[in-house]
Motif scaffolding. Structure first.
Motif, PDB file in Angstrom:
ATOM      1  N   VAL A 152     -31.185  54.885  80.138  1.00  0.00           N
ATOM      2  CA  VAL A 152     -31.878  55.601  79.060  1.00  0.00           C
ATOM      3  C   VAL A 152     -31.347  57.026  78.966  1.00  0.00           C
ATOM      4  O   VAL A 152     -31.082  57.533  77.863  1.00  0.00           O
ATOM      5  CB  VAL A 152     -33.415  55.586  79.289  1.00  0.00           C
ATOM      6  N   SER A 153     -31.154  57.684  80.114  1.00  0.00           N
ATOM      7  CA  SER A 153     -30.615  59.044  80.116  1.00  0.00           C
ATOM      8  C   SER A 153     -29.222  59.090  79.498  1.00  0.00           C
ATOM      9  O   SER A 153     -28.914  59.983  78.706  1.00  0.00           O
ATOM     10  CB  SER A 153     -30.547  59.596  81.541  1.00  0.00           C
ATOM     11  N   LEU A 154     -28.386  58.124  79.829  1.00  0.00           N
ATOM     12  CA  LEU A 154     -27.033  58.066  79.280  1.00  0.00           C
ATOM     13  C   LEU A 154     -27.053  57.917  77.763  1.00  0.00           C
ATOM     14  O   LEU A 154     -26.339  58.630  77.049  1.00  0.00           O
ATOM     15  CB  LEU A 154     -26.252  56.911  79.918  1.00  0.00           C
TER      16      LEU A 154
ATOM     17  N   THR B 133     -25.850  60.782  75.141  1.00  0.00           N
ATOM     18  CA  THR B 133     -24.788  60.460  74.187  1.00  0.00           C
ATOM     19  C   THR B 133     -25.178  60.806  72.754  1.00  0.00           C
ATOM     20  O   THR B 133     -24.375  61.356  71.998  1.00  0.00           O
ATOM     21  CB  THR B 133     -24.431  58.961  74.278  1.00  0.00           C
ATOM     22  N   PHE B 134     -26.420  60.502  72.388  1.00  0.00           N
ATOM     23  CA  PHE B 134     -26.814  60.679  70.998  1.00  0.00           C
ATOM     24  C   PHE B 134     -27.619  61.945  70.713  1.00  0.00           C
ATOM     25  O   PHE B 134     -27.501  62.524  69.633  1.00  0.00           O
ATOM     26  CB  PHE B 134     -27.606  59.455  70.514  1.00  0.00           C
ATOM     27  N   LEU B 135     -28.438  62.384  71.656  1.00  0.00           N
ATOM     28  CA  LEU B 135     -29.322  63.516  71.408  1.00  0.00           C
ATOM     29  C   LEU B 135     -28.681  64.853  71.753  1.00  0.00           C
ATOM     30  O   LEU B 135     -28.864  65.831  71.031  1.00  0.00           O
ATOM     31  CB  LEU B 135     -30.623  63.331  72.210  1.00  0.00           C
TER      32      LEU B 135
ATOM     33  N   THR C 250     -28.869  68.386  69.605  1.00  0.00           N
ATOM     34  CA  THR C 250     -29.913  69.344  69.974  1.00  0.00           C
ATOM     35  C   THR C 250     -29.495  70.366  71.023  1.00  0.00           C
ATOM     36  O   THR C 250     -30.217  71.328  71.249  1.00  0.00           O
ATOM     37  CB  THR C 250     -31.154  68.594  70.498  1.00  0.00           C
ATOM     38  N   GLY C 251     -28.381  70.148  71.704  1.00  0.00           N
ATOM     39  CA  GLY C 251     -27.916  71.102  72.699  1.00  0.00           C
ATOM     40  C   GLY C 251     -28.794  71.136  73.940  1.00  0.00           C
ATOM     41  O   GLY C 251     -29.345  70.115  74.359  1.00  0.00           O
TER      42      GLY C 251
END
Length: 136
Positions: A18-20, A24-26, A30-31
């Motif tokens: 989930v973290s990966l 990758t996407f967030l 959002t930085g």
């Protein structure tokens, strides 16, 4: 000692996956704020999965109000109060932290989330630590 290493590993793999995906996407969008959200989300997910397994294995009953609702309420109250404090120096930050702890304990006490048994347990911890220091 609950012989649940496989479950723990499974939850850590889910947490990492989930973290990966979130990184990758967030993260590009959002930085650093997104990274903080990712860490919090990951930790909450792992906690929920692990706690669910612990409750299932041990048949432990959790009082949701005392364990979650009251502490979260007290934390929100203390954060709200402290959001009005200005922390532009080390001294003011130290004072803000002390005020936040006091407000949290008071709020928790007011909603009956802090019992006499809790206070006794807390004192007992420090009493043992003090005895260790004097025996050195």
């Amino acid at each position: 000692g609950l012989n649940e290493q496989l479950s723990s590993m499974k939850y850590n793999i889910i947490d990492a996956a989930v973290s990966l995906v979130l990184v990758t996407f967030l993260l590009p969008v959002t930085g650093i704020a997104g990274y903080v959200i990712i860490i919090c989300t990951s930790e909450i997910l792992n906690f929920i999965l692990s706690l669910g397994r612990l409750v299932k294995i041990t048949k432990f009953k959790i009082n949701v109000s005392n364990c979650f609702i009251k502490p979260i309420f007290a934390a929100l109250v203390s954060c709200t109060v402290c959001s009005f404090l200005h922390t532009n120096s080390t001294a003011s930050l130290t004072i803000a932290i002390i005020v936040q702890i006091i407000v949290y304990v008071l709020a928790l006490t007011l909603v009956k989330g802090l019992t006499k048994d809790d206070v006794r347990w807390f004192r007992k911890i420090f009493k043992k630590d003090a005895e260790k220091c004097t025996n050195m």
